[in-house]
Design a protein around this motif. Structure first.
Motif, PDB file in Angstrom:
ATOM      1  N   LEU A 173     -18.942  -3.964  -2.344  1.00  0.00           N
ATOM      2  CA  LEU A 173     -18.534  -3.360  -1.073  1.00  0.00           C
ATOM      3  C   LEU A 173     -17.040  -3.552  -0.841  1.00  0.00           C
ATOM      4  CD1 LEU A 173     -19.204  -2.057   1.675  1.00  0.00           C
ATOM      5  CD2 LEU A 173     -19.780  -4.348   2.503  1.00  0.00           C
ATOM      6  N   TRP A 174     -16.525  -4.742  -1.149  1.00  0.00           N
ATOM      7  CA  TRP A 174     -15.090  -4.992  -1.003  1.00  0.00           C
ATOM      8  C   TRP A 174     -14.291  -4.088  -1.937  1.00  0.00           C
ATOM      9  CZ3 TRP A 174     -11.508  -6.805  -4.592  1.00  0.00           C
ATOM     10  CH2 TRP A 174     -10.249  -7.138  -4.075  1.00  0.00           C
ATOM     11  N   TYR A 175     -14.781  -3.885  -3.172  1.00  0.00           N
ATOM     12  CA  TYR A 175     -14.100  -3.002  -4.112  1.00  0.00           C
ATOM     13  C   TYR A 175     -14.068  -1.566  -3.591  1.00  0.00           C
ATOM     14  CZ  TYR A 175     -13.340  -0.163  -8.288  1.00  0.00           C
ATOM     15  OH  TYR A 175     -12.869   0.766  -9.177  1.00  0.00           O
ATOM     16  N   LYS A 176     -15.194  -1.105  -3.044  1.00  0.00           N
ATOM     17  CA  LYS A 176     -15.232   0.239  -2.483  1.00  0.00           C
ATOM     18  C   LYS A 176     -14.293   0.363  -1.276  1.00  0.00           C
ATOM     19  CE  LYS A 176     -18.141   2.585  -4.987  1.00  0.00           C
ATOM     20  NZ  LYS A 176     -17.754   3.858  -5.667  1.00  0.00           N
ATOM     21  N   LEU A 177     -14.214  -0.702  -0.499  1.00  0.00           N
ATOM     22  CA  LEU A 177     -13.327  -0.698   0.658  1.00  0.00           C
ATOM     23  C   LEU A 177     -11.869  -0.594   0.238  1.00  0.00           C
ATOM     24  CD1 LEU A 177     -12.967  -0.979   3.727  1.00  0.00           C
ATOM     25  CD2 LEU A 177     -13.018  -3.453   3.423  1.00  0.00           C
ATOM     26  N   ARG A 178     -11.531  -1.213  -0.880  1.00  0.00           N
ATOM     27  CA  ARG A 178     -10.155  -1.176  -1.367  1.00  0.00           C
ATOM     28  C   ARG A 178      -9.815   0.137  -2.061  1.00  0.00           C
ATOM     29  NH1 ARG A 178      -6.872  -4.671   0.811  1.00  0.00           N
ATOM     30  NH2 ARG A 178      -5.563  -4.582  -1.049  1.00  0.00           N
ATOM     31  N   THR A 179     -10.795   0.773  -2.682  1.00  0.00           N
ATOM     32  CA  THR A 179     -10.524   1.973  -3.477  1.00  0.00           C
ATOM     33  C   THR A 179     -10.944   3.261  -2.781  1.00  0.00           C
ATOM     34  OG1 THR A 179     -12.660   1.695  -4.638  1.00  0.00           O
ATOM     35  CG2 THR A 179     -10.701   0.701  -5.641  1.00  0.00           C
ATOM     36  N   GLN A 180     -12.044   3.235  -2.046  1.00  0.00           N
ATOM     37  CA  GLN A 180     -12.552   4.420  -1.357  1.00  0.00           C
ATOM     38  C   GLN A 180     -12.960   4.033   0.065  1.00  0.00           C
ATOM     39  OE1 GLN A 180     -15.603   5.368  -4.331  1.00  0.00           O
ATOM     40  NE2 GLN A 180     -14.497   7.262  -4.783  1.00  0.00           N
ATOM     41  N   ALA A 181     -11.969   3.673   0.856  1.00  0.00           N
ATOM     42  CA  ALA A 181     -12.247   3.158   2.199  1.00  0.00           C
ATOM     43  C   ALA A 181     -12.949   4.179   3.077  1.00  0.00           C
ATOM     44  CB  ALA A 181     -10.948   2.699   2.854  1.00  0.00           C
ATOM     45  N   PHE A 182     -12.701   5.473   2.843  1.00  0.00           N
ATOM     46  CA  PHE A 182     -13.285   6.497   3.699  1.00  0.00           C
ATOM     47  C   PHE A 182     -14.793   6.614   3.513  1.00  0.00           C
ATOM     48  CE2 PHE A 182     -12.144   8.424  -0.298  1.00  0.00           C
ATOM     49  CZ  PHE A 182     -13.222   9.239  -0.601  1.00  0.00           C
ATOM     50  N   LEU A 183     -15.338   5.986   2.478  1.00  0.00           N
ATOM     51  CA  LEU A 183     -16.776   6.019   2.260  1.00  0.00           C
ATOM     52  C   LEU A 183     -17.505   4.866   2.952  1.00  0.00           C
ATOM     53  CD1 LEU A 183     -17.053   7.012  -1.527  1.00  0.00           C
ATOM     54  CD2 LEU A 183     -17.344   8.468   0.490  1.00  0.00           C
ATOM     55  N   THR A 184     -16.763   3.921   3.503  1.00  0.00           N
ATOM     56  CA  THR A 184     -17.374   2.760   4.150  1.00  0.00           C
ATOM     57  C   THR A 184     -17.079   2.782   5.641  1.00  0.00           C
ATOM     58  OG1 THR A 184     -15.444   1.316   3.861  1.00  0.00           O
ATOM     59  CG2 THR A 184     -17.011   1.428   2.040  1.00  0.00           C
ATOM     60  N   ILE A 185     -17.991   2.223   6.400  1.00  0.00           N
ATOM     61  CA  ILE A 185     -17.804   2.164   7.849  1.00  0.00           C
ATOM     62  C   ILE A 185     -16.644   1.250   8.214  1.00  0.00           C
ATOM     63  CG2 ILE A 185     -19.411   0.253   8.197  1.00  0.00           C
ATOM     64  CD1 ILE A 185     -19.022   3.350  10.449  1.00  0.00           C
ATOM     65  N   PHE A 186     -16.374   0.249   7.355  1.00  0.00           N
ATOM     66  CA  PHE A 186     -15.285  -0.677   7.629  1.00  0.00           C
ATOM     67  C   PHE A 186     -13.930  -0.001   7.477  1.00  0.00           C
ATOM     68  CE2 PHE A 186     -18.820  -3.254   5.967  1.00  0.00           C
ATOM     69  CZ  PHE A 186     -19.070  -4.004   7.105  1.00  0.00           C
ATOM     70  N   GLY A 187     -13.801   0.868   6.480  1.00  0.00           N
ATOM     71  CA  GLY A 187     -12.550   1.587   6.299  1.00  0.00           C
ATOM     72  C   GLY A 187     -12.256   2.527   7.448  1.00  0.00           C
ATOM     73  N   ILE A 188     -13.294   3.212   7.928  1.00  0.00           N
ATOM     74  CA  ILE A 188     -13.110   4.119   9.058  1.00  0.00           C
ATOM     75  C   ILE A 188     -12.754   3.339  10.317  1.00  0.00           C
ATOM     76  CG2 ILE A 188     -14.272   5.815  10.515  1.00  0.00           C
ATOM     77  CD1 ILE A 188     -15.956   6.572   8.076  1.00  0.00           C
ATOM     78  N   GLU A 189     -13.418   2.200  10.532  1.00  0.00           N
ATOM     79  CA  GLU A 189     -13.111   1.381  11.705  1.00  0.00           C
ATOM     80  C   GLU A 189     -11.699   0.811  11.635  1.00  0.00           C
ATOM     81  OE1 GLU A 189     -16.095  -1.578  12.029  1.00  0.00           O
ATOM     82  OE2 GLU A 189     -17.612  -0.214  12.846  1.00  0.00           O
ATOM     83  N   ALA A 190     -11.262   0.410  10.433  1.00  0.00           N
ATOM     84  CA  ALA A 190      -9.907  -0.123  10.279  1.00  0.00           C
ATOM     85  C   ALA A 190      -8.863   0.941  10.616  1.00  0.00           C
ATOM     86  CB  ALA A 190      -9.705  -0.645   8.860  1.00  0.00           C
ATOM     87  N   ASN A 191      -9.118   2.158  10.174  1.00  0.00           N
ATOM     88  CA  ASN A 191      -8.201   3.246  10.503  1.00  0.00           C
ATOM     89  C   ASN A 191      -8.183   3.509  12.001  1.00  0.00           C
ATOM     90  OD1 ASN A 191      -7.995   6.532  10.847  1.00  0.00           O
ATOM     91  ND2 ASN A 191      -6.550   5.719   9.340  1.00  0.00           N
ATOM     92  N   GLY A 192      -9.352   3.448  12.620  1.00  0.00           N
ATOM     93  CA  GLY A 192      -9.419   3.661  14.066  1.00  0.00           C
ATOM     94  C   GLY A 192      -8.715   2.564  14.846  1.00  0.00           C
ATOM     95  N   ARG A 193      -8.813   1.316  14.385  1.00  0.00           N
ATOM     96  CA  ARG A 193      -8.128   0.220  15.069  1.00  0.00           C
ATOM     97  C   ARG A 193      -6.616   0.385  15.002  1.00  0.00           C
ATOM     98  NH1 ARG A 193     -11.912  -2.828  12.327  1.00  0.00           N
ATOM     99  NH2 ARG A 193     -10.315  -3.457  10.823  1.00  0.00           N
ATOM    100  N   CYS A 194      -6.125   0.847  13.852  1.00  0.00           N
ATOM    101  CA  CYS A 194      -4.680   1.045  13.721  1.00  0.00           C
ATOM    102  C   CYS A 194      -4.172   2.113  14.687  1.00  0.00           C
ATOM    103  CB  CYS A 194      -4.343   1.440  12.284  1.00  0.00           C
ATOM    104  SG  CYS A 194      -4.623   0.129  11.072  1.00  0.00           S
ATOM    105  N   LEU A 195      -5.035   3.049  15.044  1.00  0.00           N
ATOM    106  CA  LEU A 195      -4.643   4.090  15.980  1.00  0.00           C
ATOM    107  C   LEU A 195      -4.925   3.700  17.425  1.00  0.00           C
ATOM    108  CD1 LEU A 195      -6.033   7.198  14.054  1.00  0.00           C
ATOM    109  CD2 LEU A 195      -3.672   6.373  14.097  1.00  0.00           C
ATOM    110  N   TRP A 196      -5.934   2.835  17.630  1.00  0.00           N
ATOM    111  CA  TRP A 196      -6.364   2.507  18.995  1.00  0.00           C
ATOM    112  C   TRP A 196      -5.304   1.705  19.746  1.00  0.00           C
ATOM    113  CZ3 TRP A 196      -7.774  -2.112  21.614  1.00  0.00           C
ATOM    114  CH2 TRP A 196      -8.453  -1.919  22.818  1.00  0.00           C
ATOM    115  N   VAL A 197      -4.768   0.679  19.123  1.00  0.00           N
ATOM    116  CA  VAL A 197      -3.804  -0.178  19.812  1.00  0.00           C
ATOM    117  C   VAL A 197      -2.542   0.578  20.214  1.00  0.00           C
ATOM    118  CG1 VAL A 197      -2.363  -2.234  19.619  1.00  0.00           C
ATOM    119  CG2 VAL A 197      -4.701  -2.276  18.758  1.00  0.00           C
TER     120      VAL A 197
END
Length: 232
Positions: free
Chosen positions: A27-51
Motif C-alpha cells: 500500500l505504501w508503494y502504491k501511495l508513492r507511485t500511484q497515489a491517485f489510486l489510493t484514498i490516502f493520496g486523494i486525501e493528501a491532495n485535498g489537505r494541501c488544498l484545504w488549508v
C-alpha cells in the motif's frame, strides 16, 4: 509449551502479521507511485488544498475550519478512548482470577499453557496501548492547528500556510497509524480463543481494508472498456 499444542500459534499468528505487514508495504508503494489510486493520496491532495483555501478567507470560513478540525479531534478521541478501555479491560482480566483467562480446551486449537495465555494478553495490551499513543499524539497536533489556523496573517508571522499544512499532515499520519494498529489488534482478540480464528479474521480484515484503501477511477474503467471494444 509443547510443540503439538503450540504449532498452530507459532505458524498462523506470525504468518498473519507478516501478510498484514506485506499488504501495508505494498500500500505504501502504491501511495508513492500511484497515489491517485489510493484514498490516502486523494486525501493528501485535498489537505494541501484545504488549508490555503481556508486561510485565504479565514474571516468567513473560520467556523467551517474549527468544526472540521473538531470533527477530526472527536474521531481521534473516540479511537483513543476505545483503545485505552480495551487496555483497561485486558489489565483487569490479567490481574483477576476469573476463569475467562483460561481458554476452552476442548473447543479450540492452539496453546493453552500459562506462558501462551500471558503472551496473548501482553501482545494485545501492547498493541492497543500503541494505538492510544498514536491517537493522543494526533490530537495534540490537531489542537495546535485549531488555535493557529485563526491567527492573523502578516509578513512577520511564523505561522505560515505551509506550517499549518504540515501540522495537518502529521496529525493525519498519526491517526492513520493508530487506526491501522487498532485494526491489527482486533483480529488478535480472537487469538484468546485460538489461532485459527485470529488468522481467519486477519485475512477478512485485509480484504475489507483493501476495499476501503483503493478507489476505482471511472476514467480508467472507461478507458479499459474502449480498449476492449476497439473504439478510440
Amino acid at each position: 509449551m509443547e510443540w503439538r499444542t503450540a504449532y498452530l500459534d507459532v505458524m498462523l499468528i506470525p504468518l498473519g502479521l507478516l501478510i498484514n505487514l506485506a499488504y501495508h508495504v505494498w500500500l505504501w508503494y502504491k501511495l508513492r507511485t500511484q497515489a491517485f489510486l489510493t484514498i490516502f493520496g486523494i486525501e493528501a491532495n485535498g489537505r494541501c488544498l484545504w488549508v490555503p483555501t481556508i486561510m485565504k478567507d479565514i474571516d468567513k470560513k473560520n467556523i467551517v475550519a474549527i468544526q472540521s478540525i473538531r470533527n477530526m479531534i472527536m474521531g481521534s478521541v473516540f479511537m483513543a478512548s476505545t483503545s485505552i478501555l480495551l487496555c483497561c479491560g485486558l489489565g483487569a482480566v490479567i490481574s483477576s482470577t476469573y476463569s475467562v483467562k483460561k481458554p476452552l480446551h476442548d473447543s479450540i486449537y492452539g496453546a493453552h499453557g500459562e506462558f501462551a495465555v500471558a503472551l496473548k494478553y501482553a501482545t494485545l495490551f501492547t498493541i492497543f496501548l500503541s494505538s492510544f499513543l498514536f491517537h493522543s499524539l494526533s490530537i495534540r497536533f490537531l489542537n495546535q492547528l485549531s488555535i493557529l489556523i485563526c491567527t492573523p496573517q502578516d509578513a512577520l508571522s511564523m505561522v505560515t500556510t505551509e506550517y499549518l499544512t504540515e501540522l495537518l499532515k502529521k496529525a493525519n499520519i498519526l491517526s492513520v497509524m493508530g487506526n491501522r494498529i487498532f485494526h491489527t489488534g482486533l483480529p488478535l482478540l480472537l487469538w484468546i480463543f485460538g489461532p485459527v480464528m485470529a488468522f481467519s479474521c486477519s485475512m477478512a480484515m485485509l480484504l475489507v481494508l483493501h476495499k476501503v484503501d483503493f478507489v476505482v477511477r471511472k476514467e480508467k474503467i472507461k478507458m479499459g472498456t474502449n480498449e476492449e471494444s476497439g473504439t478510440p
